[in-house]
Design a protein around this motif. Structure first.
Motif, PDB file in Angstrom:
ATOM      1  N   VAL A  41       0.808  -1.218   0.000  1.00  0.00           N
ATOM      2  CA  VAL A  41       0.000   0.000   0.000  1.00  0.00           C
ATOM      3  C   VAL A  41       0.845   1.273   0.000  1.00  0.00           C
ATOM      4  CG1 VAL A  41      -2.029  -1.068   1.039  1.00  0.00           C
ATOM      5  CG2 VAL A  41      -0.243  -0.133   2.533  1.00  0.00           C
ATOM      6  N   TYR A  42       2.160   1.150   0.206  1.00  0.00           N
ATOM      7  CA  TYR A  42       3.023   2.331   0.142  1.00  0.00           C
ATOM      8  C   TYR A  42       4.449   1.899  -0.140  1.00  0.00           C
ATOM      9  CZ  TYR A  42       5.440   6.658   1.443  1.00  0.00           C
ATOM     10  OH  TYR A  42       6.218   7.785   1.422  1.00  0.00           O
ATOM     11  N   THR A  43       5.104   2.634  -1.027  1.00  0.00           N
ATOM     12  CA  THR A  43       6.537   2.445  -1.279  1.00  0.00           C
ATOM     13  C   THR A  43       7.205   3.814  -1.320  1.00  0.00           C
ATOM     14  OG1 THR A  43       6.261   2.508  -3.681  1.00  0.00           O
ATOM     15  CG2 THR A  43       6.196   0.337  -2.621  1.00  0.00           C
ATOM     16  N   GLU A  44       8.469   3.820  -0.942  1.00  0.00           N
ATOM     17  CA  GLU A  44       9.249   5.060  -1.046  1.00  0.00           C
ATOM     18  C   GLU A  44      10.684   4.699  -1.362  1.00  0.00           C
ATOM     19  OE1 GLU A  44      10.587   8.892   1.705  1.00  0.00           O
ATOM     20  OE2 GLU A  44       8.775   7.778   2.235  1.00  0.00           O
ATOM     21  N   ASN A  45      11.212   5.343  -2.390  1.00  0.00           N
ATOM     22  CA  ASN A  45      12.584   5.096  -2.809  1.00  0.00           C
ATOM     23  C   ASN A  45      13.432   6.344  -2.556  1.00  0.00           C
ATOM     24  OD1 ASN A  45      12.646   2.362  -4.501  1.00  0.00           O
ATOM     25  ND2 ASN A  45      10.736   3.431  -4.966  1.00  0.00           N
ATOM     26  N   HIS A  46      14.432   6.193  -1.726  1.00  0.00           N
ATOM     27  CA  HIS A  46      15.351   7.294  -1.443  1.00  0.00           C
ATOM     28  C   HIS A  46      16.554   6.706  -0.728  1.00  0.00           C
ATOM     29  CE1 HIS A  46      17.008  11.031   0.171  1.00  0.00           C
ATOM     30  NE2 HIS A  46      16.177  11.704  -0.610  1.00  0.00           N
ATOM     31  N   GLU A  47      17.727   7.206  -1.048  1.00  0.00           N
ATOM     32  CA  GLU A  47      18.943   6.634  -0.447  1.00  0.00           C
ATOM     33  C   GLU A  47      18.973   6.767   1.075  1.00  0.00           C
ATOM     34  OE1 GLU A  47      22.292   8.680  -2.014  1.00  0.00           O
ATOM     35  OE2 GLU A  47      21.668  10.657  -1.310  1.00  0.00           O
ATOM     36  N   LYS A  48      18.227   7.737   1.618  1.00  0.00           N
ATOM     37  CA  LYS A  48      18.209   7.949   3.066  1.00  0.00           C
ATOM     38  C   LYS A  48      16.970   7.365   3.736  1.00  0.00           C
ATOM     39  CE  LYS A  48      20.846  12.294   3.052  1.00  0.00           C
ATOM     40  NZ  LYS A  48      20.800  13.736   3.455  1.00  0.00           N
ATOM     41  N   VAL A  49      16.074   6.764   2.998  1.00  0.00           N
ATOM     42  CA  VAL A  49      14.813   6.323   3.598  1.00  0.00           C
ATOM     43  C   VAL A  49      15.061   5.225   4.628  1.00  0.00           C
ATOM     44  CG1 VAL A  49      14.233   4.529   1.907  1.00  0.00           C
ATOM     45  CG2 VAL A  49      12.416   5.766   3.081  1.00  0.00           C
ATOM     46  N   PHE A  50      14.401   5.365   5.781  1.00  0.00           N
ATOM     47  CA  PHE A  50      14.534   4.371   6.850  1.00  0.00           C
ATOM     48  C   PHE A  50      13.384   4.603   7.827  1.00  0.00           C
ATOM     49  CE2 PHE A  50      16.038   2.069  10.466  1.00  0.00           C
ATOM     50  CZ  PHE A  50      16.966   1.143  10.014  1.00  0.00           C
ATOM     51  N   TYR A  51      12.333   3.792   7.716  1.00  0.00           N
ATOM     52  CA  TYR A  51      11.175   3.953   8.591  1.00  0.00           C
ATOM     53  C   TYR A  51      11.344   3.128   9.862  1.00  0.00           C
ATOM     54  CZ  TYR A  51       8.636   6.969   5.498  1.00  0.00           C
ATOM     55  OH  TYR A  51       8.263   8.066   4.768  1.00  0.00           O
ATOM     56  N   ASP A  52      10.892   3.699  10.986  1.00  0.00           N
ATOM     57  CA  ASP A  52      11.222   3.164  12.303  1.00  0.00           C
ATOM     58  C   ASP A  52      10.037   2.610  13.086  1.00  0.00           C
ATOM     59  OD1 ASP A  52      14.205   4.322  12.754  1.00  0.00           O
ATOM     60  OD2 ASP A  52      12.979   5.810  11.725  1.00  0.00           O
ATOM     61  N   ALA A  53       8.836   3.179  12.909  1.00  0.00           N
ATOM     62  CA  ALA A  53       7.710   2.769  13.737  1.00  0.00           C
ATOM     63  C   ALA A  53       6.393   3.115  13.049  1.00  0.00           C
ATOM     64  CB  ALA A  53       7.773   3.434  15.111  1.00  0.00           C
ATOM     65  N   LEU A  54       5.349   2.386  13.439  1.00  0.00           N
ATOM     66  CA  LEU A  54       4.028   2.496  12.808  1.00  0.00           C
ATOM     67  C   LEU A  54       2.956   2.259  13.858  1.00  0.00           C
ATOM     68  CD1 LEU A  54       1.997   2.256  10.298  1.00  0.00           C
ATOM     69  CD2 LEU A  54       2.633  -0.161  10.285  1.00  0.00           C
ATOM     70  N   GLN A  55       1.936   3.133  13.890  1.00  0.00           N
ATOM     71  CA  GLN A  55       0.807   2.956  14.799  1.00  0.00           C
ATOM     72  C   GLN A  55      -0.469   3.498  14.161  1.00  0.00           C
ATOM     73  OE1 GLN A  55       0.888   1.321  17.636  1.00  0.00           O
ATOM     74  NE2 GLN A  55       3.109   1.161  17.946  1.00  0.00           N
ATOM     75  N   PHE A  56      -1.614   3.003  14.628  1.00  0.00           N
ATOM     76  CA  PHE A  56      -2.907   3.560  14.251  1.00  0.00           C
ATOM     77  C   PHE A  56      -3.496   4.319  15.428  1.00  0.00           C
ATOM     78  CE2 PHE A  56      -2.485   0.678  10.749  1.00  0.00           C
ATOM     79  CZ  PHE A  56      -3.202   1.287   9.716  1.00  0.00           C
ATOM     80  N   PHE A  57      -4.386   5.249  15.107  1.00  0.00           N
ATOM     81  CA  PHE A  57      -5.096   5.991  16.138  1.00  0.00           C
ATOM     82  C   PHE A  57      -6.337   5.216  16.571  1.00  0.00           C
ATOM     83  CE2 PHE A  57      -2.556   9.100  13.950  1.00  0.00           C
ATOM     84  CZ  PHE A  57      -2.202  10.033  14.910  1.00  0.00           C
ATOM     85  N   ASP A  58      -6.933   5.683  17.664  1.00  0.00           N
ATOM     86  CA  ASP A  58      -8.065   4.970  18.252  1.00  0.00           C
ATOM     87  C   ASP A  58      -9.278   4.898  17.330  1.00  0.00           C
ATOM     88  OD1 ASP A  58      -6.567   4.631  20.536  1.00  0.00           O
ATOM     89  OD2 ASP A  58      -7.414   6.353  21.573  1.00  0.00           O
ATOM     90  N   ASP A  59      -9.430   5.874  16.417  1.00  0.00           N
ATOM     91  CA  ASP A  59     -10.622   5.897  15.570  1.00  0.00           C
ATOM     92  C   ASP A  59     -10.596   4.850  14.459  1.00  0.00           C
ATOM     93  OD1 ASP A  59      -8.695   6.983  13.902  1.00  0.00           O
ATOM     94  OD2 ASP A  59      -9.993   8.587  13.152  1.00  0.00           O
ATOM     95  N   GLY A  60      -9.438   4.235  14.223  1.00  0.00           N
ATOM     96  CA  GLY A  60      -9.340   3.212  13.191  1.00  0.00           C
ATOM     97  C   GLY A  60      -9.189   3.744  11.785  1.00  0.00           C
ATOM     98  N   LEU A  61      -9.502   4.996  11.572  1.00  0.00           N
ATOM     99  CA  LEU A  61      -9.353   5.598  10.250  1.00  0.00           C
ATOM    100  C   LEU A  61      -7.931   6.076  10.010  1.00  0.00           C
ATOM    101  CD1 LEU A  61     -12.595   7.793  10.055  1.00  0.00           C
ATOM    102  CD2 LEU A  61     -12.124   5.707   8.763  1.00  0.00           C
ATOM    103  N   HIS A  62      -7.349   6.695  11.025  1.00  0.00           N
ATOM    104  CA  HIS A  62      -6.065   7.361  10.883  1.00  0.00           C
ATOM    105  C   HIS A  62      -4.915   6.485  11.373  1.00  0.00           C
ATOM    106  CE1 HIS A  62      -8.938  10.724  10.845  1.00  0.00           C
ATOM    107  NE2 HIS A  62      -8.029  11.365  10.122  1.00  0.00           N
ATOM    108  N   GLY A  63      -3.809   6.589  10.667  1.00  0.00           N
ATOM    109  CA  GLY A  63      -2.598   5.894  11.058  1.00  0.00           C
ATOM    110  C   GLY A  63      -1.390   6.751  10.749  1.00  0.00           C
ATOM    111  N   ILE A  64      -0.257   6.405  11.344  1.00  0.00           N
ATOM    112  CA  ILE A  64       0.960   7.199  11.173  1.00  0.00           C
ATOM    113  C   ILE A  64       2.184   6.301  11.237  1.00  0.00           C
ATOM    114  CG2 ILE A  64       1.035   7.700  13.660  1.00  0.00           C
ATOM    115  CD1 ILE A  64       2.270  10.441  12.913  1.00  0.00           C
ATOM    116  N   ALA A  65       3.171   6.615  10.408  1.00  0.00           N
ATOM    117  CA  ALA A  65       4.478   5.964  10.481  1.00  0.00           C
ATOM    118  C   ALA A  65       5.541   7.044  10.427  1.00  0.00           C
ATOM    119  CB  ALA A  65       4.668   4.977   9.346  1.00  0.00           C
ATOM    120  N   VAL A  66       6.655   6.810  11.106  1.00  0.00           N
ATOM    121  CA  VAL A  66       7.721   7.802  11.168  1.00  0.00           C
ATOM    122  C   VAL A  66       9.045   7.176  10.772  1.00  0.00           C
ATOM    123  CG1 VAL A  66       8.168   7.356  13.612  1.00  0.00           C
ATOM    124  CG2 VAL A  66       8.839   9.559  12.622  1.00  0.00           C
TER     125      VAL A  66
END
Length: 347
Positions: free
Chosen positions: A118-143
């Motif tokens: 559902v998501y891809t990102e290409n970049h020499e510096k890309v490095f994702y660390d964590a992922l969570q959803f919010f209580d409403d179930g609609l919203h989510g976030i990754a950093v």
């Protein structure tokens, strides 16, 4: 009127007495270990005492539904050659979302019916660390670590079916060499529409949003900082005001200076606790549910530690090394580590 007021005051006092935390007499802490060959596991979703899910370093996602007696595992490869290293896992509804580190970033939605990217990102510096959803179930976030001069933050508002990256114009500027740690999928915490994210390296700060990631504030912390392995590795909140951060220096794990702090104002200000006292470096900290923010466990490669006074003092309860811990109730938690899963029972 006076009688009614007196009754209300009496009721309030009774409720307050019931809510006051009384330290438990925990006589025994057991950790049952399950060997998981050839994978390092930093991301788990604990459902109940029988069921937990994990994502590992060898493109593996798996689960048990019988308290660890048996395990089901699937392997995910990208373009038949790239093996995703998963360090983030989150559940939303009936679906699970697994996010890989490094380039390319790969975020999968996994359900009983199918596994889809559902998501891809290409970049020499890309490095994702964590992922969570919010209580409403609609919203989510990754950093993830910066690819420009701000944190990499991706959001969803449709239950994880599509994701988009926030522009640096809408995020606080990061210092050079300020980033995150993909240590346990717990440098993000969400409650309601609020999210906190903890950084490390050159600076150790807290990013906070109260509106599902639309607008942001950033706050300083006293956690050790200045170079790459130093900083905050994990954050948790017992409610919107009271929280804890923990970490240290990964390269000097026995040190315990300026590696633990608490907040009572929602993350605006932080105060060091148990400074120059154990626990030392830890990669994950979690409140025990239904203990009024008093009982806390912290795990890392230096062992397992426990506090029953909101983090002010601690005792070591095991020398077993684990990356992450997640509670399902007041007496039961699942843990993950290098080639192993653990189940912790408080008696």
């Amino acid at each position: 009127m006076k009688k009614i007021t007196l009754l209300i005051l009496t009721f309030t006092l009774i409720v307050s007495c019931y809510e006051k935390y009384i330290p438990r007499n925990i006589e025994n802490i057991k950790i049952q270990e399950f060997k998981m060959d050839n994978t390092s596991i930093r991301a788990i979703v604990a459902i109940d005492a029988n069921t937990m899910h994990y994502a590992g370093s060898k493109a593996d996602v798996g689960f048990t539904s019988d308290a660890g007696k048996s395990w089901s595992t699937k392997h995910i490869t990208y373009q038949d050659s790239i093996i995703p290293h998963f360090r983030s896992l989150a559940k939303n509804g009936d679906a699970f979302f697994a996010l890989s580190i490094a380039n390319p970033a790969l975020l999968y939605k996994i359900s009983k019916e199918k596994t889809e990217l559902v998501y891809t990102e290409n970049h020499e510096k890309v490095f994702y660390d964590a992922l969570q959803f919010f209580d409403d179930g609609l919203h989510g976030i990754a950093v993830g670590d910066p690819t420009e001069d701000c944190a990499s933050v991706i959001l969803t508002a449709d239950r994880g079916n599509s994701w988009s990256k926030i522009s640096c114009d809408n995020l606080p500027e990061f210092a050079d060499d300020e980033a995150f740690f993909a240590a346990s999928n717990t440098n993000i915490k969400t409650i309601g529409s609020t999210v906190w994210i903890a950084s490390g390296g050159k600076k150790t700060r807290i990013l906070k949003s109260d509106d599902f990631g639309k607008t942001w504030q950033i706050f300083e912390t006293p956690i050790i900082q200045g170079n790459g392995p130093q900083g905050i590795y994990s954050i948790d909140f017992s409610d919107k005001n009271n929280g804890i951060i923990i970490g240290g220096d990964y390269s000097k794990p026995t040190e315990n200076k300026a590696n633990k702090a608490i907040t009572k104002d929602g993350g605006k200000t932080w105060t060091l606790v148990a400074d120059n006292q154990n626990p030392n470096y830890k990669s994950c900290v979690q409140y025990v549910p239904n203990t009024n923010g008093q009982e806390i466990f912290a795990v890392g490669k230096t062992g397992v530690s426990f506090s029953n006074d909101a983090g002010n003092t601690w005792v070591e309860v095991s020398k077993d090394d684990y990356y992450a811990i997640q509670f399902v109730d007041k007496n039961t938690a699942w843990l993950s580590g290098n080639q192993k899963i653990g189940k912790l029972i408080l008696e």
